[in-house]
Write an enzyme that holds these catalytic residues in place. Structure first.
Site, PDB file in Angstrom:
ATOM      1  N   GLY A   1     -16.214 -46.102   8.574  1.00 35.11           N
ATOM      2  CA  GLY A   1     -15.452 -45.869   9.788  1.00 35.11           C
ATOM      3  C   GLY A   1     -15.577 -47.019  10.773  1.00 35.11           C
TER       4      GLY A   1
ATOM      5  N   GLY B   1     -17.694 -48.231  12.750  1.00 35.52           N
ATOM      6  CA  GLY B   1     -18.251 -48.009  14.086  1.00 35.52           C
ATOM      7  C   GLY B   1     -17.566 -46.929  14.888  1.00 35.52           C
TER       8      GLY B   1
ATOM      9  N   VAL C   1     -22.726 -45.205  11.103  1.00 39.18           N
ATOM     10  CA  VAL C   1     -22.694 -44.376   9.906  1.00 39.18           C
ATOM     11  C   VAL C   1     -22.609 -45.283   8.682  1.00 39.18           C
ATOM     12  CG1 VAL C   1     -21.546 -42.489   8.698  1.00 39.18           C
ATOM     13  CG2 VAL C   1     -21.408 -42.629  11.195  1.00 39.18           C
TER      14      VAL C   1
ATOM     15  N   LYS D   1     -25.751 -40.873   9.448  1.00 41.44           N
ATOM     16  CA  LYS D   1     -25.420 -41.243  10.825  1.00 41.44           C
ATOM     17  C   LYS D   1     -26.724 -41.404  11.595  1.00 41.44           C
ATOM     18  CE  LYS D   1     -22.654 -40.224  14.833  1.00 41.44           C
ATOM     19  NZ  LYS D   1     -21.415 -39.587  15.305  1.00 41.44           N
TER      20      LYS D   1
ATOM     21  N   ASP E   1     -11.697 -31.049  18.909  1.00 37.45           N
ATOM     22  CA  ASP E   1     -11.280 -32.433  18.667  1.00 37.45           C
ATOM     23  C   ASP E   1     -10.572 -32.548  17.329  1.00 37.45           C
ATOM     24  OD1 ASP E   1     -13.031 -35.459  19.701  1.00 37.45           O
ATOM     25  OD2 ASP E   1     -10.993 -34.731  19.893  1.00 37.45           O
TER      26      ASP E   1
ATOM     27  N   LYS F   1      -7.992 -33.704  15.157  1.00 36.96           N
ATOM     28  CA  LYS F   1      -6.924 -34.713  15.056  1.00 36.96           C
ATOM     29  C   LYS F   1      -7.190 -35.493  13.772  1.00 36.96           C
ATOM     30  CE  LYS F   1      -9.646 -37.599  18.149  1.00 36.96           C
ATOM     31  NZ  LYS F   1      -9.922 -37.930  19.534  1.00 36.96           N
TER      32      LYS F   1
ATOM     33  N   ASN G   1     -10.418 -37.265  13.018  1.00 34.85           N
ATOM     34  CA  ASN G   1     -11.657 -36.505  12.805  1.00 34.85           C
ATOM     35  C   ASN G   1     -11.629 -35.685  11.542  1.00 34.85           C
ATOM     36  OD1 ASN G   1     -12.813 -37.478  15.071  1.00 34.85           O
ATOM     37  ND2 ASN G   1     -12.246 -35.749  16.366  1.00 34.85           N
TER      38      ASN G   1
ATOM     39  N   ASP H   1     -17.061 -35.082  12.145  1.00 37.46           N
ATOM     40  CA  ASP H   1     -17.359 -35.664  13.453  1.00 37.46           C
ATOM     41  C   ASP H   1     -17.467 -34.631  14.567  1.00 37.46           C
ATOM     42  OD1 ASP H   1     -16.015 -38.136  15.690  1.00 37.46           O
ATOM     43  OD2 ASP H   1     -18.036 -37.552  15.150  1.00 37.46           O
TER      44      ASP H   1
ATOM     45  N   THR I   1      -7.564 -40.359  21.924  1.00 42.80           N
ATOM     46  CA  THR I   1      -6.187 -40.003  22.203  1.00 42.80           C
ATOM     47  C   THR I   1      -6.078 -38.778  23.102  1.00 42.80           C
ATOM     48  OG1 THR I   1      -4.158 -39.176  21.225  1.00 42.80           O
ATOM     49  CG2 THR I   1      -6.183 -38.656  20.063  1.00 42.80           C
TER      50      THR I   1
HETATM   51  C1  LIG Z   1     -21.224 -32.946   9.493  1.00 43.52           C
HETATM   52  O1  LIG Z   1     -20.838 -34.188  10.006  1.00 43.52           O
HETATM   53  C2  LIG Z   1     -21.341 -34.529  11.219  1.00 43.52           C
HETATM   54  C3  LIG Z   1     -22.228 -33.726  11.975  1.00 43.52           C
HETATM   55  C4  LIG Z   1     -22.677 -34.172  13.214  1.00 43.52           C
HETATM   56  C5  LIG Z   1     -22.233 -35.384  13.691  1.00 43.52           C
HETATM   57  C6  LIG Z   1     -22.667 -35.903  15.009  1.00 43.52           C
HETATM   58  O2  LIG Z   1     -22.299 -36.990  15.363  1.00 43.52           O
HETATM   59  N1  LIG Z   1     -23.463 -35.098  15.769  1.00 43.52           N
HETATM   60  C7  LIG Z   1     -23.926 -35.424  17.032  1.00 43.52           C
HETATM   61  C8  LIG Z   1     -23.653 -36.639  17.669  1.00 43.52           C
HETATM   62  C9  LIG Z   1     -24.139 -36.882  18.946  1.00 43.52           C
HETATM   63  C10 LIG Z   1     -24.896 -35.917  19.615  1.00 43.52           C
HETATM   64  C11 LIG Z   1     -25.149 -34.710  18.967  1.00 43.52           C
HETATM   65  C12 LIG Z   1     -24.684 -34.473  17.686  1.00 43.52           C
HETATM   66  C13 LIG Z   1     -21.364 -36.179  12.956  1.00 43.52           C
HETATM   67  C14 LIG Z   1     -20.930 -35.746  11.708  1.00 43.52           C
HETATM   68  N2  LIG Z   1     -20.038 -36.442  10.896  1.00 43.52           N
HETATM   69  C15 LIG Z   1     -19.747 -37.757  11.054  1.00 43.52           C
HETATM   70  O3  LIG Z   1     -20.237 -38.456  11.898  1.00 43.52           O
HETATM   71  C16 LIG Z   1     -18.764 -38.382  10.098  1.00 43.52           C
HETATM   72  C17 LIG Z   1     -19.306 -39.740   9.675  1.00 43.52           C
HETATM   73  S1  LIG Z   1     -18.038 -40.767   9.009  1.00 43.52           S
HETATM   74  C18 LIG Z   1     -17.968 -40.274   7.368  1.00 43.52           C
HETATM   75  N3  LIG Z   1     -18.759 -39.303   6.910  1.00 43.52           N
HETATM   76  C19 LIG Z   1     -18.656 -38.955   5.586  1.00 43.52           C
HETATM   77  N4  LIG Z   1     -17.810 -39.539   4.745  1.00 43.52           N
HETATM   78  C20 LIG Z   1     -17.026 -40.547   5.174  1.00 43.52           C
HETATM   79  N5  LIG Z   1     -16.167 -41.152   4.296  1.00 43.52           N
HETATM   80  C21 LIG Z   1     -17.087 -40.928   6.532  1.00 43.52           C
HETATM   81 BR1  LIG Z   1     -15.952 -42.302   7.197  1.00 43.52          BR
END
Ligand SMILES: COc1ccc(C(=O)Nc2ccccc2)cc1NC(=O)CCSc1ncnc(N)c1Br
Length: 274
Positions: A21, A23, A28, A43, A139, A141, A144, A157, A175
């Site tokens: 992604g 950044g 991640v 992440k 969110d 969209k 996400n 996300d 957006t």
């Molecule tokens: C269950 O997925 C999450 C669960 C939680 C959080 C998260 O940020 N929590 C959080 C962030 C800040 C403060 C408190 C909680 C984020 C995600 N998911 C993600 O960040 C998606 C990462 S991108 C990606 N992932 C898999 N395969 C791909 N091909 C890609 Br591209």
């Protein structure tokens, strides 16, 4: 599985791969679990950032919410661990990448009817599950939503999901096209904000851009509040009927998620692949 729930995971269990992604989702990376070869996405959240923004409780509550969510169309938080400086979230890897890219790379920049119907059914299924667990995604969209290896969608996300009902301010990052009227007017809102977003999402699947897209925030807001949208001639009547029952200014007039799944335009395609 090989590891009981008491196993203490650590960064050493994984071989880190390329950033995912670029950044957009924070730090991640795709990673391979050394013993099983299993691919995951990791992440990394920096404790310093979280402490500074006084988000410890929010992060822990987020992780708490995530750990109980298990659904075929919701990206799984597999496990998490931390070291002195970072928190690592180990999430399911969606090998199909970002849905947004599939949309822009589609032949006409939009999905065929059957694809849009299959996708919206999966999103509604996932959001209905969230609502049953008193979680508003808020969110929804294309950015996400991720695509799994088998072409199924994965809602991802969750940096912003909260427990319903809530009026916690959502910073207007990203957006504005998906904001429902009640959030623009900063009124108290409930799970039906997600119903609105599903209407916007379905429109974008079929048209290739969101219904109220305009130059500048004020114009977009004005169009949302005026429900100022037009349907290109290629949009099928059934889809227009469904979208018009979701994009309702008053949240209580929006079609229920169960009714969306049973809507004739969705059903005509869903039965085929059941
Ligand atoms: C269950 O997925 C999450 C669960 C939680 C959080 C998260 O940020 N929590 C959080 C962030 C800040 C403060 C408190 C909680 C984020 C995600 N998911 C993600 O960040 C998606 C990462 S991108 C990606 N992932 C898999 N395969 C791909 N091909 C890609 Br591209």
């Amino acid at each position: 599985e090989a590891y009981g729930t008491s196993y203490k995971w650590s960064p050493r269990d994984f071989e880190l791969g390329s950033a995912l992604g670029q950044g957009k989702f924070g730090h991640v990376h795709v990673a391979r679990e050394k013993k099983t070869g299993y691919l995951v996405a990791i992440k990394t959240l920096f404790k310093s950032q979280i402490t500074r923004s006084k988000c410890e409780r929010q992060v822990l509550r987020e992780i708490e919410i995530q750990s109980h969510i298990k659904h075929p169309h919701i990206l799984r938080l597999l496990t998490w661990f931390h070291d002195e400086r970072r928190i690592y979230l180990v999430v399911e890897f969606a090998a199909g990448g970002e849905l947004y890219k599939h949309l822009t790379n589609s032949p006409k920049g939009r999905f065929p009817e059957a694809t849009a119907a299959k996708y919206i059914y999966q999103v509604v299924d996932a959001v209905e599950y969230c609502h049953q667990h008193h979680v508003i995604h808020r969110d929804i969209k294309p950015e996400n939503i991720l695509v799994a290896y088998n072409g199924d969608l994965k809602l991802a996300d969750f940096g912003w999901s909260v427990h319903a009902p809530s009026e916690r301010r959502k910073t207007m990052c990203g957006t504005l096209d998906y904001l429902p009227p009640e959030m623009i007017k900063r009124e108290v809102y409930d799970v039906s904000v997600d119903h609105w977003c599903i209407g916007v999402l379905l429109y974008e699947f079929l048209v290739g851009k969101p219904p109220f897209e305009s130059e500048g925030q004020d114009k977009t807001y004005a169009r949302i509040l005026a429900l100022d949208l037009v349907y290109p001639s290629h949009v099928p009547e059934g889809a227009k009927d469904l979208i018009s029952k979701l994009l309702r200014p008053s949240s209580k007039d929006r079609l229920s998620l169960d009714a969306v799944k049973k809507h004739y335009w969705v059903q005509q395609f869903h039965n085929n692949d059941v």
